[in-house]
Design a protein around this motif. Structure first.
Motif, mmCIF file in Angstrom:
data_model
loop_
_atom_site.group_PDB
_atom_site.id
_atom_site.type_symbol
_atom_site.label_atom_id
_atom_site.label_comp_id
_atom_site.label_asym_id
_atom_site.label_seq_id
_atom_site.Cartn_x
_atom_site.Cartn_y
_atom_site.Cartn_z
ATOM 1 N N THR A 21 0.984 -1.381 -0.004
ATOM 2 C CA THR A 21 0.004 0.008 0.025
ATOM 3 C C THR A 21 0.865 1.324 -0.184
ATOM 4 O O THR A 21 0.542 2.291 -0.682
ATOM 5 C CB THR A 21 -0.941 -0.024 1.153
ATOM 6 O OG1 THR A 21 -1.603 -1.009 1.233
ATOM 7 C CG2 THR A 21 -1.881 0.960 1.446
ATOM 8 N N ARG A 22 1.921 1.253 0.599
ATOM 9 C CA ARG A 22 2.589 2.507 0.809
ATOM 10 C C ARG A 22 3.420 2.950 -0.524
ATOM 11 O O ARG A 22 3.432 3.982 -0.727
ATOM 12 C CB ARG A 22 3.859 2.174 1.814
ATOM 13 C CG ARG A 22 4.765 3.623 2.232
ATOM 14 C CD ARG A 22 5.679 3.229 3.113
ATOM 15 N NE ARG A 22 5.199 3.017 4.439
ATOM 16 C CZ ARG A 22 5.852 2.824 5.572
ATOM 17 N NH1 ARG A 22 7.091 2.889 5.402
ATOM 18 N NH2 ARG A 22 5.284 2.455 6.742
ATOM 19 N N ARG A 23 3.844 2.080 -1.311
ATOM 20 C CA ARG A 23 4.460 2.431 -2.557
ATOM 21 C C ARG A 23 3.374 2.548 -3.342
ATOM 22 O O ARG A 23 3.257 3.863 -3.999
ATOM 23 C CB ARG A 23 5.347 1.013 -3.236
ATOM 24 C CG ARG A 23 5.654 1.380 -4.590
ATOM 25 C CD ARG A 23 6.601 2.546 -4.507
ATOM 26 N NE ARG A 23 7.672 2.162 -3.911
ATOM 27 C CZ ARG A 23 9.004 1.265 -4.285
ATOM 28 N NH1 ARG A 23 8.942 1.055 -5.617
ATOM 29 N NH2 ARG A 23 10.039 1.304 -3.560
ATOM 30 N N MET A 26 2.496 6.480 -2.830
ATOM 31 C CA MET A 26 3.456 7.297 -3.025
ATOM 32 C C MET A 26 3.489 7.292 -4.672
ATOM 33 O O MET A 26 3.674 8.263 -5.098
ATOM 34 C CB MET A 26 5.012 6.551 -2.819
ATOM 35 C CG MET A 26 5.260 6.378 -1.309
ATOM 36 S SD MET A 26 6.681 5.603 -1.016
ATOM 37 C CE MET A 26 8.050 6.702 -1.847
ATOM 38 N N THR A 125 -6.852 5.368 1.872
ATOM 39 C CA THR A 125 -5.567 5.505 1.141
ATOM 40 C C THR A 125 -5.512 6.425 -0.141
ATOM 41 O O THR A 125 -4.673 7.127 -0.197
ATOM 42 C CB THR A 125 -4.680 4.239 1.192
ATOM 43 O OG1 THR A 125 -5.488 3.478 0.528
ATOM 44 C CG2 THR A 125 -4.747 3.541 2.488
#
Length: 290
Positions: A21-23, A26, A125
């Motif tokens: 999820t973080r990538r 970004m 998100t």
């Protein structure tokens, strides 16, 4: 004629890197910044973002150039850093109304929102990534010029006196720039969540901001029924908050300058939370096709 052949290779599982999820957030923020700024798009779509950035930075460049010859802040017509935010309010207004809606409206209209939500991104998100992208661009306008001026004035021996004074000025710039960028970002995403048409969102934001200014100042100054009604002025509110952060009051400006500092801060924070909550509420209820 070449004979065509079909080879049955079977199912091949993906064995590449999985970033999660973080990538994904970004990457979405990065591409949203590119889209908002009109990068890799037609020249016409670069005009408004470029104009907003120029309006934000040109006064700082002019003041820095003058400071090289007249290194005294009083002689520059800029009594404090807080005054500079008055110069860039127009740029923030322009960007929020006519550029920021591009960050979210197009995804819903083109159906890209469904594809994003099919990835590791959730509705929350996705919205956080969009918020970060718009805030980053707005932060460039609210933090970049004042920081540039602080460094230039310091080098020209016209900056704050002493280490404590310099750090205090830096802290006020960071607090002011961040607060203003977050406020305008939350406002733009909240109002843009009402429609998938970018043009309609832009008109709504533009008219809404003008109406808030007229109603807020009209009730507090024209009707004289109370200074607190000036808090309805969504254009003057973040600017006045900047003055309060710098320990000043814009008494020569709109009637919001007569409102208590605690009310300014409380209203600004409350509106940021309200706008963010409204945008989240809207995105939780948007139907995604595909």
């Amino acid at each position: 004629m070449t004979e065509a052949r079909i080879h049955d290779r079977g199912y091949l599982a993906y064995d590449g890197a999985r970033h999660g999820t973080r990538r994904a957030m970004m990457n979405l923020s990065y591409h949203t910044v590119q889209r908002v700024l009109g990068l890799k798009r037609s020249n016409w779509q670069k005009v408004l973002p470029a104009l907003a950035l120029l309006i934000a930075f040109i006064p700082a460049i002019v003041f820095i150039g003058i400071a090289a010859f007249l290194p005294r802040g009083e002689e520059l017509g800029l009594d404090s850093t807080a005054d500079y935010y008055g110069f860039i309010t127009g740029a923030l207004f322009l960007f929020t109304a006519f550029v920021a809606p591009e960050a979210v409206c197009t995804d819903r209209r083109s159906g890209m929102l469904g594809l994003y939500l099919a990835s590791p991104l959730s509705r929350d998100t996705y919205l956080m990534a969009k918020f970060a992208a718009v805030a980053a661009v707005l932060g460039t306008m609210t933090l970049g010029p004042p920081l540039l001026m602080l460094i230039a004035y310091t080098l020209a021996d016209a900056g704050p006196e002493g280490v404590v004074g310099w750090l205090t000025e830096l802290g006020r710039i960071l607090a002011s720039g961040t607060a203003v960028a977050v406020f305008w970002t939350a406002l733009s995403l909240a109002l843009s969540s009402l429609t998938s048409r970018r043009a309609l969102a832009s008109v709504g934001i533009f008219v809404g901001l003008l109406a808030s200014s007229a109603v807020g100042d009209g009730l507090s100054e024209g009707a004289e029924i109370g200074d607190s009604y000036a808090l309805l002025n969504l254009v003057g509110l973040p600017l006045e908050a900047v003055y309060r952060i710098f320990g000043e009051t814009n008494t020569e400006g709109p009637p919001i300058g007569d409102v208590d500092t605690w009310a300014i801060y409380l209203t600004l924070i409350g509106l940021i939370v309200a706008f963010g909550a409204f945008a989240r509420w809207r995105y939780q209820r948007i139907e995604v096709q595909g």
